[in-house]
Write a protein that holds these residues in place. Structure first.
Motif, mmCIF file in Angstrom:
data_model
loop_
_atom_site.group_PDB
_atom_site.id
_atom_site.type_symbol
_atom_site.label_atom_id
_atom_site.label_comp_id
_atom_site.label_asym_id
_atom_site.label_seq_id
_atom_site.Cartn_x
_atom_site.Cartn_y
_atom_site.Cartn_z
ATOM 1 N N LEU A 130 0.854 -1.176 0.000
ATOM 2 C CA LEU A 130 0.000 0.000 0.000
ATOM 3 C C LEU A 130 0.893 1.230 0.000
ATOM 4 O O LEU A 130 1.841 1.316 0.792
ATOM 5 N N SER A 131 0.599 2.180 -0.862
ATOM 6 C CA SER A 131 1.352 3.421 -0.924
ATOM 7 C C SER A 131 0.453 4.552 -0.436
ATOM 8 O O SER A 131 -0.569 4.855 -1.059
ATOM 9 N N MET A 132 0.820 5.161 0.684
ATOM 10 C CA MET A 132 0.024 6.228 1.275
ATOM 11 C C MET A 132 0.348 7.529 0.542
ATOM 12 O O MET A 132 1.356 8.178 0.816
ATOM 13 N N VAL A 133 -0.508 7.899 -0.380
ATOM 14 C CA VAL A 133 -0.268 9.051 -1.241
ATOM 15 C C VAL A 133 -0.401 10.351 -0.459
ATOM 16 O O VAL A 133 0.452 11.243 -0.547
ATOM 17 N N TYR A 134 -1.488 10.480 0.316
ATOM 18 C CA TYR A 134 -1.695 11.694 1.109
ATOM 19 C C TYR A 134 -2.677 11.384 2.224
ATOM 20 O O TYR A 134 -3.649 10.647 2.017
ATOM 21 N N SER A 135 -2.427 11.954 3.390
ATOM 22 C CA SER A 135 -3.327 11.760 4.521
ATOM 23 C C SER A 135 -3.579 13.094 5.207
ATOM 24 O O SER A 135 -2.736 13.998 5.200
ATOM 25 N N PHE A 136 -4.765 13.221 5.784
ATOM 26 C CA PHE A 136 -5.102 14.400 6.576
ATOM 27 C C PHE A 136 -6.117 13.990 7.632
ATOM 28 O O PHE A 136 -6.792 12.964 7.507
ATOM 29 N N TYR A 137 -6.215 14.797 8.677
ATOM 30 C CA TYR A 137 -7.018 14.394 9.820
ATOM 31 C C TYR A 137 -7.429 15.613 10.633
ATOM 32 O O TYR A 137 -6.976 16.744 10.384
ATOM 33 N N ASP A 138 -8.294 15.379 11.613
ATOM 34 C CA ASP A 138 -8.824 16.429 12.467
ATOM 35 C C ASP A 138 -7.687 17.028 13.300
ATOM 36 O O ASP A 138 -7.141 16.362 14.180
ATOM 37 N N PRO A 139 -7.306 18.281 13.039
ATOM 38 C CA PRO A 139 -6.172 18.852 13.776
ATOM 39 C C PRO A 139 -6.490 19.117 15.246
ATOM 40 O O PRO A 139 -5.567 19.261 16.056
ATOM 41 N N ALA A 140 -7.764 19.166 15.593
ATOM 42 C CA ALA A 140 -8.132 19.414 16.986
ATOM 43 C C ALA A 140 -7.935 18.177 17.858
ATOM 44 O O ALA A 140 -7.835 18.289 19.081
ATOM 45 N N ALA A 141 -7.881 17.006 17.239
ATOM 46 C CA ALA A 141 -7.740 15.752 17.993
ATOM 47 C C ALA A 141 -6.268 15.391 18.156
ATOM 48 O O ALA A 141 -5.841 14.267 17.882
ATOM 49 N N TYR A 142 -5.470 16.365 18.619
ATOM 50 C CA TYR A 142 -4.018 16.153 18.716
ATOM 51 C C TYR A 142 -3.655 15.050 19.694
ATOM 52 O O TYR A 142 -2.613 14.402 19.567
ATOM 53 N N ASP A 143 -4.506 14.814 20.694
ATOM 54 C CA ASP A 143 -4.203 13.790 21.691
ATOM 55 C C ASP A 143 -4.341 12.379 21.143
ATOM 56 O O ASP A 143 -3.886 11.414 21.761
ATOM 57 N N ARG A 144 -4.957 12.232 19.974
ATOM 58 C CA ARG A 144 -5.149 10.907 19.382
ATOM 59 C C ARG A 144 -3.943 10.440 18.554
ATOM 60 O O ARG A 144 -3.840 9.255 18.240
#
Length: 248
Positions: free
Chosen positions: A179-193
């Protein structure tokens, strides 16, 4: 006049531009187009040779005086999560990653914008419109999927789908060997996760389920703090002049 067939890749070199990772340096890239019936096969070969995909372009750094960008892939079957990784998995055990066809949505774009504004406000992608985002997701001639991470619902174990608020997204290519992870993004407010690390751990698990030996993480840039996290996922292989070398 002779012409190159559409399925034969032709390579081009970009002009020098400021390096986004190491201040005071310039970068150049060699690139080719991934189109035609052999696009997936060519993408496999080029990824194994250190290229990355962006839409219908495969590229690799070709800087004259620098070799700091090193392709990294995790060795799936030998990977065992450390204590800190196990804590990250535990904190996110309420999330499920659903593998979907690469269809962009307004919900994805909203999360994408929040992520860019919070984490990469000075980056090259900050001006991307909703149409730019749609092209990033849809414009692919290879086997591409999008993985959406949401809280588990009552039937998630059966359906493989979560419910509720979208927490993270990964655009992923399925290659012959990984699997090639091309791009990822996520909830920036959930920094503790630690969602950035979590989605990599989940892709390692998904690759193991699919019987694929590697998860490609893109480039590790020695001396770039923002890329240091990739060194934590070991054992891994790094593409050196003599070939892929294992680092435990």
């Amino acid at each position: 006049m002779t012409t190159q067939p559409r399925d034969t890749p032709q390579f081009y070199l970009t002009a020098p531009s400021p390096c986004p990772y190491l201040p005071g340096r310039e970068e150049r890239k060699v690139f080719t187009h991934l189109v035609g019936r052999r696009a997936a096969e060519i993408n496999d070969i080029l990824t194994q040779g250190g290229f990355r995909r962006s839409q219908t372009i495969a590229y690799r750094p070709a800087c004259e005086a620098c070799r700091s960008c090193i392709s990294v892939r995790v060795v799936v079957n030998a990977f065992k999560p450390s204590r800190s990784f196990r804590r990250i998995l535990s904190r996110n055990s309420d999330l499920v990653g659903e593998i979907r066809n690469p269809t962009p949505t307004s919900e994805q774009y909203s999360l994408f914008r929040n992520y860019l504004d919070a984490r990469h406000s000075d980056g090259g992608m900050v001006d991307m419109t909703v149409l730019d985002y749609a092209m990033m997701v849809e414009d692919s001639h290879v086997t591409t999927r999008i993985v959406e991470y949401r809280p588990r619902g009552p039937d998630s174990r059966i359906t493989g789908r979560g419910s509720g608020e979208l927490r993270a997204v990964v655009l992923t290519d399925i290659l012959a060997d990984g699997l090639s992870m091309v791009y990822s993004f996520y909830d920036p407010a959930a920094y503790d996760r630690s969602l950035g690390s979590f989605v990599i751990l989940d892709h390692i698990a998904k690759a193991r389920e699919l019987g694929l030996p590697y998860v490609y993480l893109g480039y590790w840039v020695e001396g770039s703090h923002k890329m240091d996290y990739k060194t934590r996922f070991r054992p891994q292989e790094r593409l050196m002049p003599q070939g892929w070398m294992r680092v435990d």
